[in-house]
Design a protein around this motif. Structure first.
Motif, PDB file in Angstrom:
ATOM      1  N   ALA A  53      51.355  54.927  41.434  1.00 33.56           N
ATOM      2  CA  ALA A  53      50.417  53.961  42.447  1.00 33.56           C
ATOM      3  C   ALA A  53      49.175  54.298  42.542  1.00 33.56           C
ATOM      4  CB  ALA A  53      51.297  53.900  43.740  1.00 33.56           C
ATOM      5  N   MET A  54      49.000  55.622  42.761  1.00 34.46           N
ATOM      6  CA  MET A  54      47.524  56.397  43.014  1.00 34.46           C
ATOM      7  C   MET A  54      46.781  56.155  41.764  1.00 34.46           C
ATOM      8  SD  MET A  54      48.664  59.865  44.978  1.00 34.46           S
ATOM      9  CE  MET A  54      48.937  59.591  46.643  1.00 34.46           C
ATOM     10  N   ILE A  55      47.154  55.930  40.417  1.00 38.05           N
ATOM     11  CA  ILE A  55      46.524  55.667  39.407  1.00 38.05           C
ATOM     12  C   ILE A  55      46.198  54.153  39.282  1.00 38.05           C
ATOM     13  CG2 ILE A  55      46.777  55.534  36.752  1.00 38.05           C
ATOM     14  CD1 ILE A  55      48.588  57.954  36.743  1.00 38.05           C
ATOM     15  N   PHE A  56      46.942  53.230  39.787  1.00 37.12           N
ATOM     16  CA  PHE A  56      46.909  51.824  40.138  1.00 37.12           C
ATOM     17  C   PHE A  56      45.508  51.793  40.812  1.00 37.12           C
ATOM     18  CE2 PHE A  56      47.429  48.061  42.140  1.00 37.12           C
ATOM     19  CZ  PHE A  56      47.829  47.008  41.162  1.00 37.12           C
ATOM     20  N   MET A  57      45.570  52.352  42.137  1.00 39.22           N
ATOM     21  CA  MET A  57      44.392  52.175  43.054  1.00 39.22           C
ATOM     22  C   MET A  57      43.145  52.670  42.522  1.00 39.22           C
ATOM     23  SD  MET A  57      44.493  54.047  46.869  1.00 39.22           S
ATOM     24  CE  MET A  57      45.091  55.328  46.033  1.00 39.22           C
ATOM     25  N   ASN A  58      43.237  53.729  41.964  1.00 41.55           N
ATOM     26  CA  ASN A  58      41.806  54.327  41.029  1.00 41.55           C
ATOM     27  C   ASN A  58      41.465  52.947  40.075  1.00 41.55           C
ATOM     28  OD1 ASN A  58      39.819  55.836  40.057  1.00 41.55           O
ATOM     29  ND2 ASN A  58      41.227  56.541  38.343  1.00 41.55           N
ATOM     30  N   ASN A  59      42.382  52.551  39.316  1.00 47.49           N
ATOM     31  CA  ASN A  59      41.859  51.419  38.330  1.00 47.49           C
ATOM     32  C   ASN A  59      41.260  50.140  39.079  1.00 47.49           C
ATOM     33  OD1 ASN A  59      42.288  53.041  36.327  1.00 47.49           O
ATOM     34  ND2 ASN A  59      44.587  52.304  35.692  1.00 47.49           N
ATOM     35  N   ASP A  60      42.117  50.128  40.232  1.00 46.60           N
ATOM     36  CA  ASP A  60      41.759  48.480  41.053  1.00 46.60           C
ATOM     37  C   ASP A  60      40.563  49.027  41.669  1.00 46.60           C
ATOM     38  OD1 ASP A  60      42.846  46.072  42.282  1.00 46.60           O
ATOM     39  OD2 ASP A  60      41.979  47.256  43.971  1.00 46.60           O
ATOM     40  N   LEU A  61      40.137  50.267  42.232  1.00 44.40           N
ATOM     41  CA  LEU A  61      38.823  50.361  42.798  1.00 44.40           C
ATOM     42  C   LEU A  61      37.788  50.506  41.946  1.00 44.40           C
ATOM     43  CD1 LEU A  61      37.378  51.372  45.435  1.00 44.40           C
ATOM     44  CD2 LEU A  61      37.898  53.660  44.828  1.00 44.40           C
ATOM     45  N   LYS A  62      38.083  50.972  40.586  1.00 51.80           N
ATOM     46  CA  LYS A  62      36.793  50.830  39.608  1.00 51.80           C
ATOM     47  C   LYS A  62      36.319  49.427  39.436  1.00 51.80           C
ATOM     48  CE  LYS A  62      38.175  55.108  37.130  1.00 51.80           C
ATOM     49  NZ  LYS A  62      38.462  55.642  35.898  1.00 51.80           N
ATOM     50  N   LYS A  63      37.643  48.563  39.171  1.00 48.20           N
ATOM     51  CA  LYS A  63      36.999  47.146  38.938  1.00 48.20           C
ATOM     52  C   LYS A  63      36.518  46.479  40.083  1.00 48.20           C
ATOM     53  CE  LYS A  63      41.363  46.508  35.727  1.00 48.20           C
ATOM     54  NZ  LYS A  63      42.449  45.816  35.716  1.00 48.20           N
ATOM     55  N   ARG A  64      36.887  46.663  41.206  1.00 52.89           N
ATOM     56  CA  ARG A  64      36.274  46.021  42.488  1.00 52.89           C
ATOM     57  C   ARG A  64      34.941  46.504  42.847  1.00 52.89           C
ATOM     58  NH1 ARG A  64      40.200  43.474  45.880  1.00 52.89           N
ATOM     59  NH2 ARG A  64      42.468  44.148  45.309  1.00 52.89           N
ATOM     60  N   SER A  65      34.628  47.742  42.381  1.00 53.06           N
ATOM     61  CA  SER A  65      33.082  48.365  42.873  1.00 53.06           C
ATOM     62  C   SER A  65      32.223  48.285  41.420  1.00 53.06           C
ATOM     63  CB  SER A  65      33.318  49.809  43.133  1.00 53.06           C
ATOM     64  OG  SER A  65      33.785  50.541  42.090  1.00 53.06           O
ATOM     65  N   ASN A  66      32.915  47.638  40.418  1.00 50.20           N
ATOM     66  CA  ASN A  66      32.257  47.435  39.238  1.00 50.20           C
ATOM     67  C   ASN A  66      31.835  48.835  38.627  1.00 50.20           C
ATOM     68  OD1 ASN A  66      30.794  46.031  37.089  1.00 50.20           O
ATOM     69  ND2 ASN A  66      28.786  46.000  38.116  1.00 50.20           N
ATOM     70  N   GLY A  67      32.597  50.038  38.644  1.00 54.82           N
ATOM     71  CA  GLY A  67      32.568  51.279  38.278  1.00 54.82           C
ATOM     72  C   GLY A  67      31.893  52.132  38.976  1.00 54.82           C
ATOM     73  N   THR A  68      31.457  51.898  40.164  1.00 59.51           N
ATOM     74  CA  THR A  68      30.451  52.806  41.129  1.00 59.51           C
ATOM     75  C   THR A  68      31.476  53.479  41.823  1.00 59.51           C
ATOM     76  OG1 THR A  68      30.391  51.052  42.954  1.00 59.51           O
ATOM     77  CG2 THR A  68      28.684  51.041  41.099  1.00 59.51           C
ATOM     78  N   MET A  69      32.898  53.267  41.850  1.00 58.48           N
ATOM     79  CA  MET A  69      33.571  54.073  42.799  1.00 58.48           C
ATOM     80  C   MET A  69      34.911  54.476  41.866  1.00 58.48           C
ATOM     81  SD  MET A  69      33.675  52.513  46.652  1.00 58.48           S
ATOM     82  CE  MET A  69      34.327  54.186  47.387  1.00 58.48           C
TER      83      MET A  69
END
Length: 335
Positions: A53-69
């Protein structure tokens, strides 16, 4: 009169190229400054649904932040046990962690309410509490201890597993040393049932079981399976005494350093991963039970009422703690 300086075509192209390089480098440096990598540590195996679930969270955050987080994940207690990672959050040396709410009670006292046995009627009741006002209130309560609660992962129900015989009644716990988390509530519960609670770090438990330091432990099916504790303990008694959630925590040092947009991205990604984790959990729980049974573990389903009757007095012990006692009553009223 303006003096005209002649530049050859080659020199003009060279100057333009240099200008473009400067602009590109400045833009790249600026983007680097905006990049935010959050270090997240936890104590579980990489095959655990929490880690997935944490891997999913990381991928989701990358998408939302346009790669800045992004989130850099350190599993398997690489950066310490749950207590240690919380302490690292408090001093700002770590960004995020996942801990059991039972361990959180040492840092945010009202979290102890989750450790009370047989508090929740069923899974729906648990989720209604976690996702409602009470759950949010408890997440927010850690901020004065420099710990910002972000969300709850499902951690199933905890049950006893032992080496020599099944625990079908509280009497079967008499004389047994049972590993518990570093939680006063967990220790009180095992004491109330007749066992001898023994706090031991999760990473040290397999060896402790092998060497006879403890006679058993209590945990949910995926943790029992992925830790390979079933190799030592051949009896798993599903009394399901507690349903203690896991909590995603960020240090307030980092949270306050994020701008409003970044905070919104993080919170949204956490919420998305919570939903995803609960789906993963349900599947992993059944797979774990099937696997340990295949490995020769005897699974029993004891009469829960016999255990429940032994621990009801624990609720009354909190009458002197107004906030916790009020939380108990409010949780019991949630449908």
């Amino acid at each position: 009169m303006t003096k005209f300086i002649y530049q050859s075509p080659v020199k003009q192209i060279l100057n333009k190229s240099i200008l473009i390089i400067i602009v590109v480098c400045f833009s790249a440096c600026n983007n680097l400054q905006k990049q935010k990598t959050i270090k997240l540590a936890h104590g579980l195996d990489t095959n655990h649904p929490v880690h997935k679930a944490m891997i999913f969270m990381n991928n989701d955050l990358k998408k939302r932040s346009n790669g800045t987080m992004s989130i850099e994940i350190y599993p398997n207690q690489q950066l310490g046990n749950e207590r240690q990672t919380l302490e690292l959050l408090q001093i700002g040396s770590l960004g995020m962690t996942k801990v059991s709410a039972a361990v959180m009670e040492n840092f945010s006292p009202n979290m102890k309410v989750f450790g009370l046995p047989f508090l929740f009627k069923n899974k729906a009741h648990l989720f209604n509490v976690l996702d409602g006002n009470i759950g949010k209130e408890l997440l927010d309560g850690g901020q004065k201890y420099w710990l910002k609660g972000l969300g709850y992962y499902d951690s199933g129900s905890r049950s006893f597993y032992t080496k020599k015989a099944p625990v079908n009644t509280p009497n079967d716990l008499k004389g047994l040393k049972i590993r518990v988390m570093e939680s006063p509530t967990a220790m009180t519960m095992v004491n109330s049932l007749g066992g001898a609670p023994t706090p031991i770090s999760w990473g040290e438990l397999y060896t402790s079981l092998q060497q006879g330091v403890v006679d058993g432990a209590e945990n949910n099916p995926p943790s029992f399976y992925l830790s390979r504790h079933y190799e030592v303990c051949k009896y798993y008694s599903l009394d399901e005494h507690t349903s203690i959630p896991d909590v995603l925590i960020m240090g307030t040092h980092l949270w306050n350093d994020l701008n409003k947009q970044q905070q919104e991205w993080v919170q949204a990604s956490v919420s998305a991963s919570v939903k995803h984790q609960r789906i993963l959990w349900a599947k992993a729980e059944q797979e774990a039970l099937d696997a340990v049974k295949k490995a020769g573990v005897q699974i029993t389903y004891p009469d829960k009422s016999k255990f429940q009757n032994k621990v009801t007095k624990m609720y009354e012990n909190y009458k002197n703690e107004a906030e916790v006692y009020s939380l108990i009553q409010r949780i019991q009223k949630v449908k």
